[in-house]
Design a protein around this motif. Structure first.
Motif, PDB file in Angstrom:
ATOM      1  N   TYR A   1      -2.280  -0.826  -0.529  1.00 53.39           N
ATOM      2  CA  TYR A   1      -2.185  -2.282  -0.354  1.00 53.39           C
ATOM      3  C   TYR A   1      -3.389  -2.785   0.447  1.00 53.39           C
ATOM      4  O   TYR A   1      -4.004  -3.798   0.108  1.00 53.39           O
ATOM      5  CB  TYR A   1      -0.912  -2.655   0.400  1.00 53.39           C
ATOM      6  CG  TYR A   1       0.314  -2.875  -0.459  1.00 53.39           C
ATOM      7  CD1 TYR A   1       0.340  -3.830  -1.465  1.00 53.39           C
ATOM      8  CD2 TYR A   1       1.476  -2.141  -0.223  1.00 53.39           C
ATOM      9  CE1 TYR A   1       1.482  -4.041  -2.223  1.00 53.39           C
ATOM     10  CE2 TYR A   1       2.618  -2.338  -0.984  1.00 53.39           C
ATOM     11  CZ  TYR A   1       2.628  -3.289  -1.981  1.00 53.39           C
ATOM     12  OH  TYR A   1       3.755  -3.497  -2.728  1.00 53.39           O
TER      13      TYR A   1
ATOM     14  N   SER B   1      -6.368  -5.379  -0.798  1.00 51.01           N
ATOM     15  CA  SER B   1      -6.571  -6.622  -0.062  1.00 51.01           C
ATOM     16  C   SER B   1      -8.017  -6.752   0.421  1.00 51.01           C
ATOM     17  O   SER B   1      -8.651  -7.808   0.270  1.00 51.01           O
ATOM     18  CB  SER B   1      -5.615  -6.684   1.131  1.00 51.01           C
ATOM     19  OG  SER B   1      -5.850  -7.835   1.918  1.00 51.01           O
TER      20      SER B   1
ATOM     21  N   ILE C   1       8.592  -4.910  -7.796  1.00 53.58           N
ATOM     22  CA  ILE C   1       7.867  -5.318  -6.583  1.00 53.58           C
ATOM     23  C   ILE C   1       6.368  -5.455  -6.818  1.00 53.58           C
ATOM     24  O   ILE C   1       5.759  -6.479  -6.488  1.00 53.58           O
ATOM     25  CB  ILE C   1       8.149  -4.325  -5.432  1.00 53.58           C
ATOM     26  CG1 ILE C   1       9.580  -4.511  -4.930  1.00 53.58           C
ATOM     27  CG2 ILE C   1       7.154  -4.530  -4.284  1.00 53.58           C
ATOM     28  CD1 ILE C   1       9.955  -3.615  -3.779  1.00 53.58           C
ATOM     29  N   LEU C   2       5.733  -4.434  -7.384  1.00 53.27           N
ATOM     30  CA  LEU C   2       4.280  -4.481  -7.527  1.00 53.27           C
ATOM     31  C   LEU C   2       3.802  -5.521  -8.543  1.00 53.27           C
ATOM     32  O   LEU C   2       2.838  -6.247  -8.260  1.00 53.27           O
ATOM     33  CB  LEU C   2       3.738  -3.095  -7.858  1.00 53.27           C
ATOM     34  CG  LEU C   2       3.626  -2.179  -6.636  1.00 53.27           C
ATOM     35  CD1 LEU C   2       3.365  -0.740  -7.039  1.00 53.27           C
ATOM     36  CD2 LEU C   2       2.543  -2.662  -5.688  1.00 53.27           C
TER      37      LEU C   2
ATOM     38  N   TYR D   1       3.896  -8.735  -6.756  1.00 54.52           N
ATOM     39  CA  TYR D   1       2.849  -8.840  -5.737  1.00 54.52           C
ATOM     40  C   TYR D   1       1.489  -9.096  -6.374  1.00 54.52           C
ATOM     41  O   TYR D   1       0.733  -9.962  -5.913  1.00 54.52           O
ATOM     42  CB  TYR D   1       2.804  -7.556  -4.895  1.00 54.52           C
ATOM     43  CG  TYR D   1       1.676  -7.581  -3.882  1.00 54.52           C
ATOM     44  CD1 TYR D   1       1.800  -8.303  -2.697  1.00 54.52           C
ATOM     45  CD2 TYR D   1       0.468  -6.919  -4.129  1.00 54.52           C
ATOM     46  CE1 TYR D   1       0.761  -8.356  -1.779  1.00 54.52           C
ATOM     47  CE2 TYR D   1      -0.563  -6.964  -3.219  1.00 54.52           C
ATOM     48  CZ  TYR D   1      -0.422  -7.685  -2.047  1.00 54.52           C
ATOM     49  OH  TYR D   1      -1.452  -7.746  -1.154  1.00 54.52           O
TER      50      TYR D   1
ATOM     51  N   SER E   1       1.184 -12.576  -7.365  1.00 60.47           N
ATOM     52  CA  SER E   1       1.117 -13.494  -6.226  1.00 60.47           C
ATOM     53  C   SER E   1      -0.279 -13.565  -5.620  1.00 60.47           C
ATOM     54  O   SER E   1      -0.674 -14.603  -5.083  1.00 60.47           O
ATOM     55  CB  SER E   1       2.134 -13.092  -5.151  1.00 60.47           C
ATOM     56  OG  SER E   1       1.716 -11.909  -4.461  1.00 60.47           O
ATOM     57  N   VAL E   2      -1.039 -12.464  -5.703  1.00 56.75           N
ATOM     58  CA  VAL E   2      -2.395 -12.469  -5.136  1.00 56.75           C
ATOM     59  C   VAL E   2      -3.463 -12.761  -6.189  1.00 56.75           C
ATOM     60  O   VAL E   2      -4.646 -12.871  -5.871  1.00 56.75           O
ATOM     61  CB  VAL E   2      -2.714 -11.131  -4.414  1.00 56.75           C
ATOM     62  CG1 VAL E   2      -1.755 -10.921  -3.253  1.00 56.75           C
ATOM     63  CG2 VAL E   2      -2.681  -9.949  -5.377  1.00 56.75           C
TER      64      VAL E   2
ATOM     65  N   PHE F   1       3.058  -6.326   3.852  1.00 58.79           N
ATOM     66  CA  PHE F   1       3.045  -5.841   2.481  1.00 58.79           C
ATOM     67  C   PHE F   1       4.427  -5.291   2.107  1.00 58.79           C
ATOM     68  O   PHE F   1       5.092  -4.658   2.945  1.00 58.79           O
ATOM     69  CB  PHE F   1       2.015  -4.717   2.315  1.00 58.79           C
ATOM     70  CG  PHE F   1       0.582  -5.142   2.491  1.00 58.79           C
ATOM     71  CD1 PHE F   1       0.099  -6.284   1.863  1.00 58.79           C
ATOM     72  CD2 PHE F   1      -0.289  -4.388   3.267  1.00 58.79           C
ATOM     73  CE1 PHE F   1      -1.231  -6.671   2.016  1.00 58.79           C
ATOM     74  CE2 PHE F   1      -1.616  -4.772   3.416  1.00 58.79           C
ATOM     75  CZ  PHE F   1      -2.087  -5.916   2.797  1.00 58.79           C
ATOM     76  N   PRO F   2       4.865  -5.474   0.872  1.00 53.57           N
ATOM     77  CA  PRO F   2       6.163  -4.930   0.436  1.00 53.57           C
ATOM     78  C   PRO F   2       6.059  -3.433   0.152  1.00 53.57           C
ATOM     79  O   PRO F   2       5.880  -3.001  -0.985  1.00 53.57           O
ATOM     80  CB  PRO F   2       6.465  -5.733  -0.830  1.00 53.57           C
ATOM     81  CG  PRO F   2       5.119  -6.117  -1.365  1.00 53.57           C
ATOM     82  CD  PRO F   2       4.234  -6.319  -0.163  1.00 53.57           C
TER      83      PRO F   2
END
Length: 291
Positions: free
Chosen positions: A45, A49, A80-81, A84, A87-88, A197-198
């Motif tokens: 993660y 990022s 989940i991934l 994510y 979302s980014v 981070f999830p």
């Protein structure tokens, strides 16, 4: 997300670590397409990022594609991934391969699964990188991983070998890079907590408390507790290798040494002189790679 000042400072330090590693080893160049392997752990993660931030600031243009290998572990939260990544705003690929069943079938209960699991993952990653036209593959290994690998090979495999920041795959098709090579695990863990981070735990091998790597991790943690700076010192040593003062005849021409020649700098007989080192615990040894 509104970042706290401490988190901003931490991000800046990590960006500096990653930027220097990329520059020192020419990890990413103009026009690259980088497959960023994201497992759902703190390291990957953080890697994604930081690379996304650098992508916006770097003087060269490169593309990032995030990839997750869904190994079909029981209870793996497959939603989940993808959520994510969306979302980014990063391009991504979710690859589903039931490597979990293969590992459980081939490895007896209680034995270490890491080796087979790693080989299976590597094959899938290389294939996906080829399919997506990626010439670089970014992995989330950090400085502590590199040092731990050195001691694993030294103590259990009788090899003076670590984990390189950059390498060519066995088939020559891709370059594997480790942009977190200069980053400490402690900084990465703190950053991951701050970014919330999830995190997805690895249930396949997480219960194997007797892993040799875990023993090395505990050893280094104990050294760093008692004598701060051990991990940094060992990593720096990997960048200051003196082949003439090791013992590998394939690496250095010991047989060809003759009297009457002047040795190169660092190759002489100062090995007989006691090294002038600060005592253990001396604050001068508690340095950072970027000091």
């Amino acid at each position: 997300m509104t970042q706290s000042r401490n988190l901003q400072r931490l991000q800046k330090r990590l960006l500096g670590d990653v930027g220097r590693a990329i520059g020192d080893y020419k990890m990413i160049e103009d026009g690259d397409t980088v497959l960023v392997c994201v497992s759902g752990g703190k390291d990957s993660y953080t890697l994604l990022s930081l690379l996304m931030t650098l992508q916006q600031r770097a003087p060269v243009k490169f593309r990032l594609i995030a990839m997750n290998l869904d190994q079909k572990q029981p209870g793996f939260p497959a939603d989940i991934l993808p959520a994510y990544f969306k979302s980014v705003g990063v391009d991504f690929r979710i690859e589903e391969q039931d490597t979990y069943s293969i590992v459980k079938e081939k490895i007896p209960e209680g034995k270490t699964t890491c080796s087979l699991c790693s080989r299976l993952r590597r094959g899938v990653i290389y294939r996906v990188a080829k399919e997506l036209g990626c010439n670089k593959i970014a992995l989330g290994h950090h400085r502590d991983d590199i040092v731990h690998t050195l001691f694993l090979n030294l103590l259990f495999a009788a090899k003076l070998k670590a984990m390189p920041p950059k390498l060519v795959t066995d088939d020559g098709a891709h370059i594997v890079i480790r942009p977190l090579a200069y980053a400490s695990e402690a900084d990465i863990a703190a950053f991951a907590r701050g970014m919330e981070f999830p995190i997805i735990p690895c249930n396949l091998c997480g219960s194997q408390s007797n892993l040799q790597r875990q023993k090395i991790r505990e050893m280094m943690a104990d050294w760093d507790r008692r004598y701060p700076g051990r991990t940094e010192a060992v990593f720096t040593a990997l960048q200051n290798v003196v082949p003439s003062h090791l013992a590998d005849p394939a690496l250095y021409d010991f047989a060809g040494l003759v009297a009457g020649t002047v040795p190169a700098a660092g190759d002489g007989d100062e090995v007989f002189d006691p090294p002038e080192l600060p005592p253990l615990g001396d604050p001068r040894l508690a340095f950072r790679v970027d000091s």
